[in-house]
Design an enzyme around this catalytic site. Structure first.
Site, PDB file in Angstrom:
ATOM      1  N   GLY A  29       0.780  -1.224   0.000  1.00 37.74           N
ATOM      2  CA  GLY A  29       0.000   0.000   0.000  1.00 37.74           C
ATOM      3  C   GLY A  29       0.815   1.280   0.000  1.00 37.74           C
ATOM      4  N   ARG A  70     -14.787 -17.816  -9.588  1.00 36.78           N
ATOM      5  CA  ARG A  70     -14.218 -16.522  -9.988  1.00 36.78           C
ATOM      6  C   ARG A  70     -15.365 -15.591 -10.436  1.00 36.78           C
ATOM      7  NH1 ARG A  70      -9.676 -13.172  -9.736  1.00 36.78           N
ATOM      8  NH2 ARG A  70      -8.629 -15.078  -9.153  1.00 36.78           N
ATOM      9  N   HIS A 110       2.142   0.929 -13.243  1.00 34.12           N
ATOM     10  CA  HIS A 110       2.995  -0.197 -13.608  1.00 34.12           C
ATOM     11  C   HIS A 110       4.452   0.242 -13.410  1.00 34.12           C
ATOM     12  CE1 HIS A 110       4.129  -3.957 -15.445  1.00 34.12           C
ATOM     13  NE2 HIS A 110       5.011  -3.301 -16.167  1.00 34.12           N
ATOM     14  N   ASP A 129      -6.961  -5.453 -22.462  1.00 30.27           N
ATOM     15  CA  ASP A 129      -5.622  -6.017 -22.722  1.00 30.27           C
ATOM     16  C   ASP A 129      -4.671  -5.563 -21.611  1.00 30.27           C
ATOM     17  OD1 ASP A 129      -6.559  -7.109 -25.075  1.00 30.27           O
ATOM     18  OD2 ASP A 129      -6.234  -5.216 -26.148  1.00 30.27           O
ATOM     19  N   ALA A 189       9.361   7.718  -8.861  1.00 32.54           N
ATOM     20  CA  ALA A 189       8.394   7.761  -9.984  1.00 32.54           C
ATOM     21  C   ALA A 189       6.964   7.451  -9.541  1.00 32.54           C
ATOM     22  CB  ALA A 189       8.842   6.783 -11.078  1.00 32.54           C
ATOM     23  N   GLU A 190       6.740   6.224  -9.030  1.00 34.09           N
ATOM     24  CA  GLU A 190       5.366   5.810  -8.738  1.00 34.09           C
ATOM     25  C   GLU A 190       4.642   6.767  -7.791  1.00 34.09           C
ATOM     26  OE1 GLU A 190       4.935   1.704  -7.600  1.00 34.09           O
ATOM     27  OE2 GLU A 190       6.708   1.161  -8.752  1.00 34.09           O
TER      28      GLU A 190
HETATM   29  C1  GRF Z   1       4.762  -1.617  -6.749  1.00 30.74           C
HETATM   30  O1  GRF Z   1       5.985  -2.000  -7.339  1.00 30.74           O
HETATM   31  C2  GRF Z   1       3.784  -1.188  -7.815  1.00 30.74           C
HETATM   32  O2  GRF Z   1       4.413  -0.667  -8.957  1.00 30.74           O
HETATM   33  C3  GRF Z   1       3.135  -2.456  -8.191  1.00 30.74           C
HETATM   34  O3  GRF Z   1       2.940  -3.132  -6.957  1.00 30.74           O
HETATM   35  C4  GRF Z   1       4.083  -2.835  -6.124  1.00 30.74           C
HETATM   36  C5  GRF Z   1       3.660  -2.603  -4.705  1.00 30.74           C
HETATM   37  O4  GRF Z   1       2.859  -1.469  -4.672  1.00 30.74           O
HETATM   38  N1  GRF Z   1       1.900  -2.197  -8.914  1.00 30.74           N
HETATM   39  P1  GRF Z   1       2.238  -0.928  -3.252  1.00 30.74           P
HETATM   40  O5  GRF Z   1       3.408  -0.661  -2.329  1.00 30.74           O
HETATM   41  O6  GRF Z   1       1.373  -2.026  -2.710  1.00 30.74           O
HETATM   42  O7  GRF Z   1       1.515   0.324  -3.616  1.00 30.74           O
END
Ligand code: GRF
Length: 210
Positions: free
Chosen positions: A15, A69, A113, A152, A183-184
């Protein structure tokens, strides 16, 4: 004040991207937005603790709790619909998003991503595997991408990207951490802020930011 953008944040683990959103709303770098709910497919994860600490409702909806599912997919969509959100944010979410949900929320689901799509993306590229592949290829630049979710995998319209230099002494872990930090945790809040301000439009699979 025009009505706030309500968002549902889907998580699976740490998170840290959720925390960046919580912090962005608190410090004003994300305007006109409120987190209506955090939904995790795993119980007891740090992401749910972060939601609780921020006073945000946290819910577990796990495929393990459903007979099929299809039942899980239906329960997930019903739960999200019940919060009447304008945007679904996949923040470290590792569960397959149902096609019916993607169709119902076209260009209203975003994902982060940890690579510069189309590099190191698609089936099998998630978490550390992304960074292992980047280092194995010997790229000098990697980074992160925020994109709209389409049917996709990792192929929806790109909203923001941010590059991060790869170091010769990087390990998958050190590269992952630097991409998250540099970045993220920057472009995810920025993308939400732009969408909340009504500055993001999609045409012919391309994103335009005004
Ligand atoms: C991160 O590397 C993110 O890019 C990927 O999941 C990983 C953990 O993300 N989508 P978070 O710490 O749970 O936000």
């Amino acid at each position: 004040m025009e009505n706030k953008l309500r968002i549902a944040v889907l998580v699976s683990g740490g998170g840290t991207n959720l925390q960046a959103i919580i912090d962005g709303i608190a410090d004003g770098s994300i305007q006109n937005t409120e987190i209506a709910v955090v939904i995790s497919n795993n119980p007891g994860v740090r992401a749910l603790e972060r939601a609780a600490e921020a006073g945000v409702p946290g819910v577990v909806i796990s495929p393990k709790n459903y007979a099929s599912r299809a039942d899980f997919n239906e329960a997930l969509k019903a739960e999200i619909d019940s919060y009447h959100v304008g945007l679904i944010v996949l923040a470290g979410c590792l569960v397959t998003i149902p096609g019916a949900l993607i169709d119902a929320y076209e260009n209203r689901i975003i994902n982060i991503h940890p690579a510069l799509i189309p590099s190191f993306s698609g089936q099998g590229y998630y978490g550390l595997k992304v960074h292992e592949a980047a280092l194995a290829r010997g790229v000098k630049i990697s980074g992160a991408t925020v994109h709209f979710v389409s049917r996709d995998l990792d192929a929806g319209p790109i909203i923001l990207q941010k590059a991060v230099a790869v170091r010769e002494d990087d390990t998958p872990k050190s590269l992952q951490l630097r991409i998250m930090e540099e970045a993220e945790w920057k472009i995810m809040p920025e993308a939400i802020n732009l969408i909340a301000a009504g500055r993001v439009t999609v045409a012919d699979g391309h994103v335009f930011i005004k």
